[in-house]
Design an enzyme around this catalytic site. Sequence first.
Site, short mmCIF file in Angstrom:
data_model
loop_
_atom_site.label_atom_id
_atom_site.label_comp_id
_atom_site.label_asym_id
_atom_site.label_seq_id
_atom_site.Cartn_x
_atom_site.Cartn_y
_atom_site.Cartn_z
N LYS A 2 0.82 -1.19 0.04
CA LYS A 2 0.13 0.44 0.36
C LYS A 2 1.02 1.37 -0.25
O LYS A 2 2.10 1.54 0.44
CB LYS A 2 -0.70 -0.08 1.36
CG LYS A 2 0.30 0.03 2.57
CD LYS A 2 -1.03 -0.32 3.76
CE LYS A 2 -0.48 -0.66 5.13
NZ LYS A 2 -1.06 -0.96 5.97
N ARG A 49 -10.74 0.47 14.72
CA ARG A 49 -10.24 1.31 13.85
C ARG A 49 -11.98 -0.25 12.26
O ARG A 49 -12.83 1.05 11.93
CB ARG A 49 -9.35 0.65 12.90
CG ARG A 49 -8.56 1.65 12.24
CD ARG A 49 -7.68 1.89 11.85
NE ARG A 49 -7.31 0.47 11.10
CZ ARG A 49 -5.53 -0.01 10.41
NH1 ARG A 49 -4.67 1.11 10.61
NH2 ARG A 49 -5.69 -0.97 9.45
N TYR A 57 14.28 31.21 3.89
CA TYR A 57 13.45 31.81 4.30
C TYR A 57 13.06 32.47 6.04
O TYR A 57 13.36 31.52 6.77
CB TYR A 57 11.75 31.37 3.78
CG TYR A 57 11.63 31.39 2.89
CD1 TYR A 57 11.26 31.97 1.55
CD2 TYR A 57 11.49 29.83 1.91
CE1 TYR A 57 11.12 32.08 -0.19
CE2 TYR A 57 11.22 29.70 0.53
CZ TYR A 57 11.56 30.90 -0.24
OH TYR A 57 10.96 31.04 -1.26
N MET A 115 10.46 25.00 -0.17
CA MET A 115 9.15 24.30 -1.38
C MET A 115 10.62 22.82 -2.22
O MET A 115 9.70 21.86 -2.00
CB MET A 115 8.07 24.40 -2.04
CG MET A 115 7.20 23.79 -2.35
SD MET A 115 6.23 24.91 -3.58
CE MET A 115 5.43 25.25 -2.27
C1 PLP Z 1 -0.28 -1.61 6.70
C2 PLP Z 1 -0.86 -3.59 7.40
C3 PLP Z 1 -0.51 -3.95 7.66
C4 PLP Z 1 1.14 -4.04 7.75
O1 PLP Z 1 1.68 -3.72 8.69
P1 PLP Z 1 2.88 -3.40 8.88
O2 PLP Z 1 3.60 -3.09 10.61
O3 PLP Z 1 4.12 -2.19 8.42
O4 PLP Z 1 3.80 -4.48 8.81
C5 PLP Z 1 -0.97 -5.38 8.02
N1 PLP Z 1 -2.48 -5.40 7.94
C6 PLP Z 1 -2.85 -4.52 8.23
C7 PLP Z 1 -4.45 -4.36 8.05
C8 PLP Z 1 -2.63 -3.19 7.67
O5 PLP Z 1 -2.78 -2.07 7.74
#
Ligand code: PLP
Length: 367
Positions: free
Chosen positions: A38, A135, A264, A313
């Site tokens: 991700k 969550r 700046y 920036m």
């Molecule tokens: C991001 C995520 C992971 C990975 O977590 P890490 O600590 O980066 O290994 C695993 N499960 C879920 C649900 C996540 O959102």
Amino acid sequence: MGNNHVTVLEIDLNAIEHNLNEFKSKLNPETKVMAVVKAFGYGSNALEIAKFLAPKVAYFAVAYLDEGIDLRHAGIKTPILVLHPQKINLEQIIKLNLEPNVYSITLLKAVIEETKSLKVRNYPIHIKFNTGLNRLGFTKKDIPEISALLNSQNSVFVKSVFSHIAASEDLNEREFTLAQINNFKKISTQFISQLSTTPFRHMLNTSGIINYASEAQFDMVRLGIGLYGFANEDAETAKLRNVITLKSVISQINTIEKGDTVGYNRAFKAAETVRTATIPIGHADGISRQFGNGIGYVYINGEKAPIVGNVCMDMMMVNVTDIDCNEGDEVLIFKDQDHIEELAKRTNTIPYELLTAISQRVKRSLK
Ligand SMILES: *Cc1c(COP(=O)(O)O)cnc(C)c1O
């Protein structure tokens, strides 16, 4: 892509493979690995990493639909779990053969509707239970309703059941985590007993694999930050190889006379003559203004050069008074894991945030 950028985030795929194998060595040989790619592969390059890892892992995970679309468009055929889908994403998810995390009754009803209207049978979905992170996810009391919905149709089937640990890296929370694990065991067993098929189970992220592989390995683990070289604890990180190097070059060197200022708002005032180097990377590239005024530092010719004044920036200035260097010399903005960990500590954050902050303006390249 041409070589017209000097600021580059370099990715070492061999290091990723080493890190994957390091985590696999902590697992039973039959445990599947889901590589979490991700957020552009934790700020690196999700497509290159997915292409490289596709033959080596069972699954990929992304957070959002768009990230899954990118992987499918790059030709990735591996199963992909979408961790945070919305109702409006379901049609595209199904058409691209992406697999949704189903975390609410609303979403479950919607995915059944969508598969029906697309005349799809037995579509794989993943059911998430909330066991303490609070969550996303169902709770134990939802089991009768989810099972009833699932058992009255054949458009979708539950491919896996999973949960997520709230504090897998924090051994002070071991008792809470073991309770989460136990709770997941009970909830998932009860849920699975209501189904006609047997889904697989998963719970562990990177730190979970390190700390709870014997208690909660189940059938698969979800490996994220560990792939990219970080284990959230020094001894384990030391076993991993550095994946990400953020590099640039010195554009210009300036001599600042006593009393003159840099950047700046004149945030830096020279108490004596200093030499600064201007580097073509700034807060638009993900180097937060929090790094300014000596908090952050880069490496030039092996020496630490602290950031002088405010980060702009598109550029920043660093102090090279005592460093033998010239215009055009290489600058390491993220040298290795130790450097990234130290920068994170100094800005009250974690490597996850520093890595994912590097904006898409910075060119990605493979080592
Ligand atoms: C991001 C995520 C992971 C990975 O977590 P890490 O600590 O980066 O290994 C695993 N499960 C879920 C649900 C996540 O959102």
